[in-house]
Design a protein around this motif. Sequence first.
Motif, PDB file in Angstrom:
ATOM      1  N   ASP A  87       0.725  -1.099   0.010  1.00 13.45           N
ATOM      2  CA  ASP A  87       0.142  -0.123   0.232  1.00 13.45           C
ATOM      3  C   ASP A  87       0.698   1.437   0.115  1.00 13.45           C
ATOM      4  OD1 ASP A  87      -1.800  -1.368  -0.232  1.00 13.45           O
ATOM      5  OD2 ASP A  87      -1.938  -2.017   2.610  1.00 13.45           O
ATOM      6  N   SER A  88       2.354   1.117   0.902  1.00 14.15           N
ATOM      7  CA  SER A  88       2.818   2.361   0.838  1.00 14.15           C
ATOM      8  C   SER A  88       4.056   1.836   1.742  1.00 14.15           C
ATOM      9  CB  SER A  88       2.091   2.956   1.534  1.00 14.15           C
ATOM     10  OG  SER A  88       2.224   2.761   2.919  1.00 14.15           O
ATOM     11  N   VAL A  89       4.790   2.516   1.220  1.00 18.29           N
ATOM     12  CA  VAL A  89       6.353   2.784   1.663  1.00 18.29           C
ATOM     13  C   VAL A  89       7.236   3.731   1.884  1.00 18.29           C
ATOM     14  CG1 VAL A  89       7.268   2.968  -0.409  1.00 18.29           C
ATOM     15  CG2 VAL A  89       8.898   1.723   0.213  1.00 18.29           C
ATOM     16  N   GLU A  90       8.051   3.467   3.542  1.00 13.82           N
ATOM     17  CA  GLU A  90       8.683   4.734   3.808  1.00 13.82           C
ATOM     18  C   GLU A  90      10.606   3.622   4.254  1.00 13.82           C
ATOM     19  OE1 GLU A  90       7.483   5.252   7.865  1.00 13.82           O
ATOM     20  OE2 GLU A  90       7.253   3.694   8.231  1.00 13.82           O
ATOM     21  N   ILE A  91      11.078   5.159   3.682  1.00 17.25           N
ATOM     22  CA  ILE A  91      12.612   4.604   3.865  1.00 17.25           C
ATOM     23  C   ILE A  91      13.151   4.944   5.040  1.00 17.25           C
ATOM     24  CG2 ILE A  91      13.056   7.012   3.557  1.00 17.25           C
ATOM     25  CD1 ILE A  91      15.718   5.972   1.609  1.00 17.25           C
ATOM     26  N   GLN A  92      14.236   3.273   5.424  1.00 17.43           N
ATOM     27  CA  GLN A  92      14.610   3.656   7.004  1.00 17.43           C
ATOM     28  C   GLN A  92      16.034   4.395   6.963  1.00 17.43           C
ATOM     29  OE1 GLN A  92      12.851   1.991   9.826  1.00 17.43           O
ATOM     30  NE2 GLN A  92      11.413   2.591   7.220  1.00 17.43           N
ATOM     31  N   PRO A  93      16.351   4.800   7.777  1.00 16.17           N
ATOM     32  CA  PRO A  93      18.210   5.057   8.045  1.00 16.17           C
ATOM     33  C   PRO A  93      18.765   4.421   7.282  1.00 16.17           C
ATOM     34  CG  PRO A  93      16.679   5.695  10.252  1.00 16.17           C
ATOM     35  CD  PRO A  93      15.936   4.588   9.223  1.00 16.17           C
ATOM     36  N   ASP A  94      18.978   3.464   7.709  1.00 17.66           N
ATOM     37  CA  ASP A  94      19.734   2.943   7.215  1.00 17.66           C
ATOM     38  C   ASP A  94      19.467   2.157   5.355  1.00 17.66           C
ATOM     39  OD1 ASP A  94      18.022   0.346   7.069  1.00 17.66           O
ATOM     40  OD2 ASP A  94      18.951  -1.138   7.977  1.00 17.66           O
TER      41      ASP A  94
END
Length: 276
Positions: free
Chosen positions: A164-171
């Motif tokens: 449905d959606s995606v978000e980038i992680q700090p790593d």
Amino acid sequence: MIPTVNGPRHMPRAALVMLAAIVAAMLVSGCAKPRPAAVPVVDAPALWATFQERSLARQAQSIRAAASLQLEGRRTGRVRIELWGQPDGALRMDVSAGFGSLVASLRQDPGTLVGYIPDQRTAYIQHGGDGTAAALGVPVPFGLAELSQLLSGQYAKLVAKSYDSVEIQPDGGLCYHVTGGKVSSITLDAMAQPVELTGRHKNKNWTLRLERYTDEADAAPRARRLDLRIQPGDRAVLRVKHVDTSTHVWPRGALELPLPPGTVMRPLDSLAPLEL
């Protein structure tokens, strides 16, 4: 003759400007914090497609696996589990503790799960759904079929085919949010390997970390350590000892769960947590 001093000598304007620039540069270089390295931009659709392709390439018609399960939190203990059978059909699992003493035997097919407790001479039955959590004494949010997929590296079968959606992680990894199943999000690293799954089971949030991946040249990597955290403080660490997904013809009766005469039959929901 003693020379007379007419007053301070003035530095040329150009020299003053240059000196000010040098001092400013020294102050900036000494006080400014270094900029963090830029996180590489990952192509979310491409990473998801790679994950799906690698995971589904592990087609397991049969499985035989062994692992240890360490329980922490409100209840503690260590058990050994052995799982075998057909992921899309009937599966059997034995749970042992101590010196190999049998704690529980389970059998699950697409319609029914049966868990037999030798100490109670009782079989617990559930039609539809999964109840492995109750049989193990911890709220594990997976049935035997899903557990076989985790052990064999078929992670894509645990989530929806699309996100449905995606978000980038700090790593630099990506967290994909999905719906329609027990898993609500799955985080992939830059190599498209799952590193974390999250979800909700019986009004409790859970997080599953997948670690220590294998390095197999002929197959997609699979995690050898699965760390499950369930609120408000339960933890189950599964350490995979052995997994064999080669095609296997099971002898007659190998996937059955015979019950001794006099076994008491009860619904699975009535099973109290086991003492391990």
